[in-house]
Design an enzyme around this catalytic site. Structure first.
Site, PDB file in Angstrom:
ATOM      1  N   LYS A   1      10.256 -16.148 -10.206  1.00 43.81           N
ATOM      2  CA  LYS A   1       9.394 -15.183 -10.876  1.00 43.81           C
ATOM      3  C   LYS A   1       8.240 -15.916 -11.564  1.00 43.81           C
ATOM      4  CE  LYS A   1       9.300 -11.342 -14.028  1.00 43.81           C
ATOM      5  NZ  LYS A   1       9.891 -10.708 -15.180  1.00 43.81           N
TER       6      LYS A   1
ATOM      7  N   ASN B   1       0.862  -1.191   0.000  1.00 45.35           N
ATOM      8  CA  ASN B   1       0.000   0.000   0.000  1.00 45.35           C
ATOM      9  C   ASN B   1       0.893   1.234   0.000  1.00 45.35           C
ATOM     10  OD1 ASN B   1       0.518   1.007   2.831  1.00 45.35           O
ATOM     11  ND2 ASN B   1      -0.131  -1.081   3.274  1.00 45.35           N
TER      12      ASN B   1
ATOM     13  N   LYS C   1     -10.412  -3.246  19.268  1.00 49.61           N
ATOM     14  CA  LYS C   1      -8.968  -3.539  19.296  1.00 49.61           C
ATOM     15  C   LYS C   1      -8.406  -3.528  20.708  1.00 49.61           C
ATOM     16  CE  LYS C   1      -7.823  -2.794  14.657  1.00 49.61           C
ATOM     17  NZ  LYS C   1      -6.745  -3.271  13.810  1.00 49.61           N
TER      18      LYS C   1
ATOM     19  N   ASP D   1      -3.649  -6.535   5.928  1.00 47.19           N
ATOM     20  CA  ASP D   1      -4.556  -7.409   6.689  1.00 47.19           C
ATOM     21  C   ASP D   1      -4.492  -8.835   6.165  1.00 47.19           C
ATOM     22  OD1 ASP D   1      -5.466  -5.391   8.373  1.00 47.19           O
ATOM     23  OD2 ASP D   1      -6.889  -4.683   6.852  1.00 47.19           O
TER      24      ASP D   1
HETATM   25  O1  C5P Z   1      -8.378  -2.849  11.433  1.00 48.15           O
HETATM   26  P1  C5P Z   1      -7.549  -1.786  10.799  1.00 48.15           P
HETATM   27  O2  C5P Z   1      -6.548  -2.335   9.844  1.00 48.15           O
HETATM   28  O3  C5P Z   1      -8.341  -0.654  10.255  1.00 48.15           O
HETATM   29  O4  C5P Z   1      -6.738  -1.191  12.037  1.00 48.15           O
HETATM   30  C1  C5P Z   1      -5.777  -0.220  11.880  1.00 48.15           C
HETATM   31  C2  C5P Z   1      -4.927  -0.150  13.122  1.00 48.15           C
HETATM   32  O5  C5P Z   1      -4.485  -1.435  13.490  1.00 48.15           O
HETATM   33  C3  C5P Z   1      -3.650   0.643  12.890  1.00 48.15           C
HETATM   34  O6  C5P Z   1      -3.252   1.215  14.124  1.00 48.15           O
HETATM   35  C4  C5P Z   1      -2.683  -0.436  12.426  1.00 48.15           C
HETATM   36  O7  C5P Z   1      -1.346  -0.051  12.661  1.00 48.15           O
HETATM   37  C5  C5P Z   1      -3.107  -1.602  13.281  1.00 48.15           C
HETATM   38  N1  C5P Z   1      -2.917  -2.900  12.633  1.00 48.15           N
HETATM   39  C6  C5P Z   1      -2.015  -3.774  13.162  1.00 48.15           C
HETATM   40  N2  C5P Z   1      -1.851  -5.017  12.595  1.00 48.15           N
HETATM   41  C7  C5P Z   1      -2.567  -5.391  11.525  1.00 48.15           C
HETATM   42  C8  C5P Z   1      -3.518  -4.505  10.969  1.00 48.15           C
HETATM   43  C9  C5P Z   1      -3.669  -3.264  11.538  1.00 48.15           C
HETATM   44  O8  C5P Z   1      -1.346  -3.427  14.124  1.00 48.15           O
HETATM   45  N3  C5P Z   1      -2.375  -6.605  11.015  1.00 48.15           N
END
Ligand code: C5P
Length: 416
Positions: A302, A218, A361, A292
């Site tokens: 490759k 990203n 969270k 995610d």
């Molecule tokens: O659930 P989402 O991806 O929107 O959450 C964003 C928050 O969670 C951010 O603070 C990001 O750094 C953290 N995050 C994380 N590990 C992941 C996904 C997101 O720490 N695998």
């Protein structure tokens, strides 16, 4: 915006703080001008004193013309008979840059024989010195002893760099980088309200390989996380930054004393590195744009176009959430700040989403922004945030620079 100085120039929380520059005779004098300009851009006030040797290289007029006020020169020819007692009454910090062996010796002994050395003795605020000289002068026991005396007295000595020197030799003696000088100046005038905190920041993107050479990622630049790391450092914290790939050195220096940079690549790698740092941390700022999901890779070679002319499917598996996992493992008074990149229709909706994410969270604070709004989100210099706290506090902030957002989030996290 890919460097710390450009990012922190937009910090308004230290506006009107004042730094007095003591400039001594060194070829690095012109770098004091660059430092002055960076401080002025950050809204700070700068005054200066040039020693007679410094005036052989640069003129008081140059400093004045570029915005320093007042600029002092001779102790007996300056209009004000008490100028040698300045800037004691006015400056928040006194920064001798570049500091010659001669001036370091005068400072160590408390000699008050010219304007700069007299002003140093008359100053009772924070003092910094950034030495710059030939390597043999730097290594001389007299200089080393003077530096030791000054450090013991509480002077922040910004060690010179090693490299090629103006005299043609090489070794230790080059004035520290502008980035380090600027950061130290900010730290000298800032409150030390994060002293004693050990801050972990995750920042930047992650890269999830799907064949031997390609990855899924990203556009996160690491700017917001860099501002959090720098704001914490400036306010006295020790910082460990776990940075995703592509966060430039200019945005997150790896050689700043008190800041440890750990590079991570994939979400799993970042998870493991953050989990290693977290138990020793007091504050966690989870700013990284962690993938995610990760694609199940097509091996380590490759992927060949010719073999898949009819297209192909990629399978993804979910990654562990670093924030919620580590927030769930916290002990004692560890506090966590997370971010939420959303596409909400209004700031009120954004605040509701932040509240939900804060609960889901298990974070102390969630700062949410709209990534579909101009001037907010990935790589933008500003952010419009809705901030929700586990204790029920919630606020919608006006659009602020990421430096100011970071500063205010640090304040909120200390209070959470
Ligand atoms: O659930 P989402 O991806 O929107 O959450 C964003 C928050 O969670 C951010 O603070 C990001 O750094 C953290 N995050 C994380 N590990 C992941 C996904 C997101 O720490 N695998």
């Amino acid at each position: 915006m890919t460097d710390v100085i450009s990012a922190l120039r937009l910090l308004t929380r230290l506006k009107n703080k004042s730094v007095h520059l003591g400039v001594t005779g060194s070829v690095a004098c012109y770098k004091a001008i660059e430092l002055m300009r960076a401080l002025l851009h950050a809204g700070m006030r700068v005054s200066a004193t040039l020693t007679p040797a410094a005036r052989e290289f640069v003129t008081p007029l140059l400093f004045e013309s570029l915005g320093a006020f007042p600029v002092y020169a001779d102790i007996f020819r300056d209009g004000d008979v008490f100028a040698h007692l300045e800037p004691g009454q006015n400056a928040d910090a006194f920064f001798v840059v570049p500091a010659s062996a001669n001036t370091l010796a005068k400072m160590a002994q408390g000699l008050a024989m010219d304007m700069l050395s007299a002003q140093y003795v008359a100053f009772d605020g924070p003092v910094l010195a950034a030495p710059s000289m030939n390597v043999r002068m730097w290594n001389h026991p007299a200089t080393q002893n003077n530096v030791k005396i000054l450090k013991e007295r509480g002077v922040a000595v910004i060690e010179p760099d090693s490299g090629s020197l103006a005299c043609g030799t090489s070794g230790k003696g080059r004035l520290a980088s502008l980035q380090h000088l600027f950061l130290h100046a900010l730290r000298a005038v800032a409150p030390s309200d994060m002293q004693g905190q050990r801050v972990m920041v995750t920042l930047g993107p992650t890269r999830e390989p799907w064949d031997g050479v390609r990855f899924w990622s990203n556009p996160s630049s690491g700017l917001m996380g860099s501002c959090l790391a720098m704001a914490s450092w400036i306010r006295g914290a020790e910082v460990t930054a776990v940075a995703g790939p592509g966060v430039p050195e200019e945005l997150l220096p790896s050689d700043l004393p008190g800041l440890v940079r750990i590079n991570a690549f994939t979400a799993q790698d970042m998870f493991e590195k953050a989990a290693g740092v977290w138990p020793e941390s007091t504050l966690g700022m989870f700013c990284a744009a962690v993938a995610d999901f990760s694609p199940v890779p097509f091996g380590d070679k490759k992927f060949k176009k010719a073999d898949h002319q009819d297209g192909f499917s990629v399978q993804f598996t979910a990654n562990r959430d670093i924030l919620s996992t580590l927030a769930g493992e916290r002990h004692g008074r560890q506090k966590t700040l997370g971010f939420a990149a959303e596409t909400a229709g209004s700031m009120d909706e954004l605040l509701s989403l932040a509240r939900l994410k804060c609960e889901r969270k298990g974070a102390d604070i969630i700062a949410a922004n709209c990534v579909n709004q101009p001037g907010s989100g990935f790589a933008a210099p500003t952010n419009s945030m809705a901030v929700a706290c586990a204790d029920g506090r919630g606020e919608i902030w006006p659009t602020l620079s990421k430096a100011d957002v970071a500063w205010d989030l640090c304040t909120w996290l200390l209070q959470a």
